[in-house]
Design an enzyme around this catalytic site. Sequence first.
Site, short mmCIF file in Angstrom:
data_model
loop_
_atom_site.label_atom_id
_atom_site.label_comp_id
_atom_site.label_asym_id
_atom_site.label_seq_id
_atom_site.Cartn_x
_atom_site.Cartn_y
_atom_site.Cartn_z
N ASP A 71 0.85 -1.19 0.00
CA ASP A 71 0.00 0.00 0.00
C ASP A 71 0.89 1.24 0.00
O ASP A 71 1.72 1.41 0.90
CB ASP A 71 -0.90 -0.02 1.24
CG ASP A 71 -1.99 1.03 1.19
OD1 ASP A 71 -2.31 1.51 0.09
OD2 ASP A 71 -2.53 1.36 2.27
N GLU B 149 -2.59 0.36 -4.47
CA GLU B 149 -2.39 -0.85 -3.68
C GLU B 149 -2.48 -2.10 -4.55
O GLU B 149 -3.22 -2.14 -5.52
CB GLU B 149 -3.38 -0.94 -2.52
CG GLU B 149 -4.83 -1.05 -2.94
CD GLU B 149 -5.77 -1.34 -1.77
OE1 GLU B 149 -5.40 -2.14 -0.88
OE2 GLU B 149 -6.87 -0.77 -1.76
#
Length: 388
Positions: free
Chosen positions: A12, A124
């Site tokens: 992320d 992500e």
Amino acid sequence: MSGEPRRIAHLDMDAFFASVELLEHPELKGLPVVVGGRRPVATVPGQPYPRLKDYAGRGVATTATYEARAFGVHSGMGLMKAAALAPEAILLPAHFEAYARVSRAFKAAVAEVAPLIEDRGIDEIYLDLTDVPGTSRELGLRLKAAVRQATGLSCSIGITPNKLLSKLASELEKPDGLTILGLEDLPARIWPLPCRAINGIGPKAAAKLEGLHLRTIGELARADPAGLVEHFGRSYGAWLHEAAHGRDDRPLTLSREPKSISRETTFERDLHAKQDREALSRILLDLCERLAQDLARKGVLAGSVGIKLRFEDFQTVTRDQTLPAPIADAERLREAARTCLKRVDLTRKLRLLGVRAGALVQADHANSGATRPVEVPPPGLFDPMDLT
């Protein structure tokens, strides 16, 4: 595939949109910065960047640096509310084309280390590291170095036996974190977290769990599975029990193409298109702004726009419009939704309104400037519920 336990990573990017902006404005590093808004904010003499306190409008925050988050500002928050929390924070407009370019760069870089990737959006991804040589820590450090070399940005990574735990793990040491967990680490690292931390437990389910005195994941893990099924239904109740114990056997989806994204809301009371025109205008604007944020996060454009209406008698109707060119900004979404609304008889009261973006295409594959922020006139000047 080897017989070894799975090693799944969730990567992320840290405060992605804000971090990309700081690449262009390195002098703002370490300061509270918020990205978002529909209108340019004028600066005052001697102040090179606009401040959040000078913003006036209905815009929302697309993202914020961690320094701004320390004041309680978060993505999706109205900028006027954010200004009350962090009035001196710097406000920057969004540049979605730059975000898409950096997104492509970091994904290409990590693919050189681990090619089995599930793309979850603009900032992500999941990676399957099971058969990639090296320890989990070595691979995590290699992935972080590849991202930084390609983009100059940091990311946070969680490596665990499955997707559910890896997403949780990637949040534990942000920013620039690397968290490696096994099932044996659940009691110490995962069970103290609130139930809401599990991806798939939304606000309503969290509130219901709270009412059952189940506040942490550990309390949820110790709950009677039959009781969860009784209160949440067979499928979701069973999933809550499994998730609390960190069990998740979902494979990576290596080719993931979402077909549509939608936002909808059920009103607290039934609304009429004429008598409640102003309220409906605000609701439609909010839905389109949130949908525009969803499109930006996933790095996609809408080739069609549709609306969903549910009337007071629970009859539901939909209308769709195919667009001449893909779009992603709130104003064009609202224009298209307004066109669809004109094809519906709005003489009855409404209980639900929704907007859907369909025929999605990747932003970097579309030759369109639609991702540029566009000024949205306030309700009244351009009334989306105009029936004439």
